[in-house]
Design a protein around this motif. Structure first.
Motif, PDB file in Angstrom:
ATOM      1  N   GLU A  28     -43.202  -5.503  17.682  1.00 31.76           N
ATOM      2  CA  GLU A  28     -43.643  -6.649  18.507  1.00 31.76           C
ATOM      3  C   GLU A  28     -45.287  -6.928  18.242  1.00 31.76           C
ATOM      4  OE1 GLU A  28     -44.340  -8.348  22.942  1.00 31.76           O
ATOM      5  OE2 GLU A  28     -43.825  -6.182  22.677  1.00 31.76           O
ATOM      6  N   GLU A  29     -45.864  -5.544  18.070  1.00 35.18           N
ATOM      7  CA  GLU A  29     -47.277  -5.513  17.628  1.00 35.18           C
ATOM      8  C   GLU A  29     -47.740  -6.436  15.995  1.00 35.18           C
ATOM      9  OE1 GLU A  29     -48.401  -1.726  18.194  1.00 35.18           O
ATOM     10  OE2 GLU A  29     -48.348  -2.004  20.406  1.00 35.18           O
ATOM     11  N   GLN A  30     -46.504  -6.210  15.424  1.00 30.06           N
ATOM     12  CA  GLN A  30     -46.713  -6.957  13.903  1.00 30.06           C
ATOM     13  C   GLN A  30     -46.183  -8.240  13.768  1.00 30.06           C
ATOM     14  OE1 GLN A  30     -44.773  -3.674  11.615  1.00 30.06           O
ATOM     15  NE2 GLN A  30     -46.770  -2.409  12.046  1.00 30.06           N
ATOM     16  N   LEU A  31     -45.476  -8.880  14.689  1.00 23.54           N
ATOM     17  CA  LEU A  31     -45.101 -10.041  14.393  1.00 23.54           C
ATOM     18  C   LEU A  31     -45.759 -11.231  14.726  1.00 23.54           C
ATOM     19  CD1 LEU A  31     -41.678  -9.429  16.397  1.00 23.54           C
ATOM     20  CD2 LEU A  31     -41.876  -9.516  13.937  1.00 23.54           C
ATOM     21  N   SER A  32     -45.455 -12.537  14.006  1.00 24.27           N
ATOM     22  CA  SER A  32     -46.557 -13.551  14.055  1.00 24.27           C
ATOM     23  C   SER A  32     -45.998 -14.354  15.356  1.00 24.27           C
ATOM     24  CB  SER A  32     -46.209 -14.524  12.853  1.00 24.27           C
ATOM     25  OG  SER A  32     -44.723 -15.198  13.141  1.00 24.27           O
ATOM     26  N   SER A  33     -46.938 -15.518  15.769  1.00 19.35           N
ATOM     27  CA  SER A  33     -46.754 -16.145  16.860  1.00 19.35           C
ATOM     28  C   SER A  33     -45.328 -16.888  17.013  1.00 19.35           C
ATOM     29  CB  SER A  33     -47.651 -17.171  17.104  1.00 19.35           C
ATOM     30  OG  SER A  33     -47.681 -18.060  16.108  1.00 19.35           O
ATOM     31  N   MET A  76     -42.123 -19.136  29.225  1.00 17.74           N
ATOM     32  CA  MET A  76     -41.773 -20.633  29.575  1.00 17.74           C
ATOM     33  C   MET A  76     -43.262 -21.304  29.172  1.00 17.74           C
ATOM     34  SD  MET A  76     -38.671 -20.683  29.961  1.00 17.74           S
ATOM     35  CE  MET A  76     -38.583 -22.577  30.542  1.00 17.74           C
ATOM     36  N   ASN A  77     -44.242 -20.712  29.197  1.00 18.17           N
ATOM     37  CA  ASN A  77     -45.569 -21.555  29.044  1.00 18.17           C
ATOM     38  C   ASN A  77     -45.632 -21.764  27.684  1.00 18.17           C
ATOM     39  OD1 ASN A  77     -46.420 -21.461  31.648  1.00 18.17           O
ATOM     40  ND2 ASN A  77     -47.675 -19.590  31.798  1.00 18.17           N
ATOM     41  N   ARG A  78     -45.413 -20.992  26.693  1.00 20.42           N
ATOM     42  CA  ARG A  78     -45.398 -20.821  25.299  1.00 20.42           C
ATOM     43  C   ARG A  78     -44.608 -22.003  24.999  1.00 20.42           C
ATOM     44  NH1 ARG A  78     -44.799 -15.780  21.579  1.00 20.42           N
ATOM     45  NH2 ARG A  78     -45.242 -17.281  20.238  1.00 20.42           N
ATOM     46  N   ILE A  79     -43.304 -22.274  25.525  1.00 21.67           N
ATOM     47  CA  ILE A  79     -42.539 -23.358  25.295  1.00 21.67           C
ATOM     48  C   ILE A  79     -42.871 -24.449  25.562  1.00 21.67           C
ATOM     49  CG2 ILE A  79     -40.034 -24.053  25.797  1.00 21.67           C
ATOM     50  CD1 ILE A  79     -40.217 -21.740  23.912  1.00 21.67           C
ATOM     51  N   LYS A  80     -43.324 -24.727  26.866  1.00 20.00           N
ATOM     52  CA  LYS A  80     -44.224 -25.963  27.285  1.00 20.00           C
ATOM     53  C   LYS A  80     -45.311 -26.419  26.454  1.00 20.00           C
ATOM     54  CE  LYS A  80     -42.732 -25.217  32.068  1.00 20.00           C
ATOM     55  NZ  LYS A  80     -43.213 -24.855  33.283  1.00 20.00           N
ATOM     56  N   GLU A  81     -45.909 -25.234  26.131  1.00 21.13           N
ATOM     57  CA  GLU A  81     -47.503 -25.820  25.227  1.00 21.13           C
ATOM     58  C   GLU A  81     -47.028 -25.944  23.711  1.00 21.13           C
ATOM     59  OE1 GLU A  81     -50.229 -22.942  26.599  1.00 21.13           O
ATOM     60  OE2 GLU A  81     -50.023 -23.337  28.609  1.00 21.13           O
ATOM     61  N   ARG A  82     -45.734 -25.390  23.456  1.00 18.08           N
ATOM     62  CA  ARG A  82     -45.417 -25.264  22.119  1.00 18.08           C
ATOM     63  C   ARG A  82     -46.482 -24.302  21.211  1.00 18.08           C
ATOM     64  NH1 ARG A  82     -41.134 -28.604  21.018  1.00 18.08           N
ATOM     65  NH2 ARG A  82     -40.760 -30.065  22.365  1.00 18.08           N
ATOM     66  N   VAL A  83     -46.932 -23.316  21.720  1.00 18.88           N
ATOM     67  CA  VAL A  83     -47.566 -22.308  21.164  1.00 18.88           C
ATOM     68  C   VAL A  83     -46.704 -21.433  20.363  1.00 18.88           C
ATOM     69  CG1 VAL A  83     -49.461 -20.832  21.419  1.00 18.88           C
ATOM     70  CG2 VAL A  83     -49.198 -22.753  22.909  1.00 18.88           C
ATOM     71  N   PHE A  84     -46.375 -21.505  19.101  1.00 22.13           N
ATOM     72  CA  PHE A  84     -45.605 -21.016  18.426  1.00 22.13           C
ATOM     73  C   PHE A  84     -45.451 -21.683  16.777  1.00 22.13           C
ATOM     74  CE2 PHE A  84     -42.557 -23.496  20.978  1.00 22.13           C
ATOM     75  CZ  PHE A  84     -41.811 -24.052  20.124  1.00 22.13           C
ATOM     76  N   ASN A 133     -36.884 -15.022  17.790  1.00 20.27           N
ATOM     77  CA  ASN A 133     -37.570 -16.059  16.819  1.00 20.27           C
ATOM     78  C   ASN A 133     -37.439 -17.525  17.462  1.00 20.27           C
ATOM     79  OD1 ASN A 133     -38.398 -17.710  15.012  1.00 20.27           O
ATOM     80  ND2 ASN A 133     -37.426 -16.609  13.344  1.00 20.27           N
ATOM     81  N   ILE A 134     -38.596 -18.041  18.091  1.00 16.87           N
ATOM     82  CA  ILE A 134     -38.534 -19.315  18.894  1.00 16.87           C
ATOM     83  C   ILE A 134     -37.983 -20.393  18.222  1.00 16.87           C
ATOM     84  CG2 ILE A 134     -40.201 -20.771  20.210  1.00 16.87           C
ATOM     85  CD1 ILE A 134     -41.909 -18.401  20.712  1.00 16.87           C
ATOM     86  N   ALA A 135     -38.358 -20.391  16.660  1.00 16.80           N
ATOM     87  CA  ALA A 135     -38.140 -21.394  15.851  1.00 16.80           C
ATOM     88  C   ALA A 135     -36.524 -21.476  15.767  1.00 16.80           C
ATOM     89  CB  ALA A 135     -38.895 -21.148  14.277  1.00 16.80           C
ATOM     90  N   LEU A 136     -35.848 -20.420  15.904  1.00 15.10           N
ATOM     91  CA  LEU A 136     -34.165 -20.715  15.974  1.00 15.10           C
ATOM     92  C   LEU A 136     -33.718 -20.717  17.208  1.00 15.10           C
ATOM     93  CD1 LEU A 136     -33.871 -17.941  13.142  1.00 15.10           C
ATOM     94  CD2 LEU A 136     -33.977 -20.347  12.775  1.00 15.10           C
TER      95      LEU A 136
END
Length: 88
Positions: A33-38, A80-88, A50-53
């Motif tokens: 987890e510490e090495q993964l991208s947003s 859910m906040n990341r999904i709503k704000e599309r921070v990925f 992977n949020i993109a998938l």
């Protein structure tokens, strides 16, 4: 990394799942987890997706690659906040 659907923690091992492969590596989920991208998000003590998938979210589950993955209360708000704000 773009092909990885999710990581599933299994004690000292992590299962890495793509559409065509499942690999088991000797590593802790937290270390990965510490090495993964947003584009990846922790949704459960045992899962990073992977949020993109992401295919869909229903109730307290996400669906990715035809697999139903639980969203735990511990990670639900941040996810859910990341999904709503599309921070990925």
């Amino acid at each position: 990394l773009k092909e990885i659907q999710y990581f599933e923690g299994e004690k000292e091992y992590v299962r890495v799942v793509t559409p065509t492969h499942k690999l088991l590596v000797y590593r802790r989920l937290k270390d990965i987890e510490e090495q993964l991208s947003s584009s990846f998000a922790r949704v459960h003590n045992s899962y990073i997706i992977n949020i993109a998938l992401l295919e869909s979210i229903r109730d307290n589950h996400v669906f990715i690659g035809g697999k139903q993955i639980p969203i735990s209360e511990k990670f639900k708000d941040a996810f859910m906040n990341r999904i709503k704000e599309r921070v990925f």
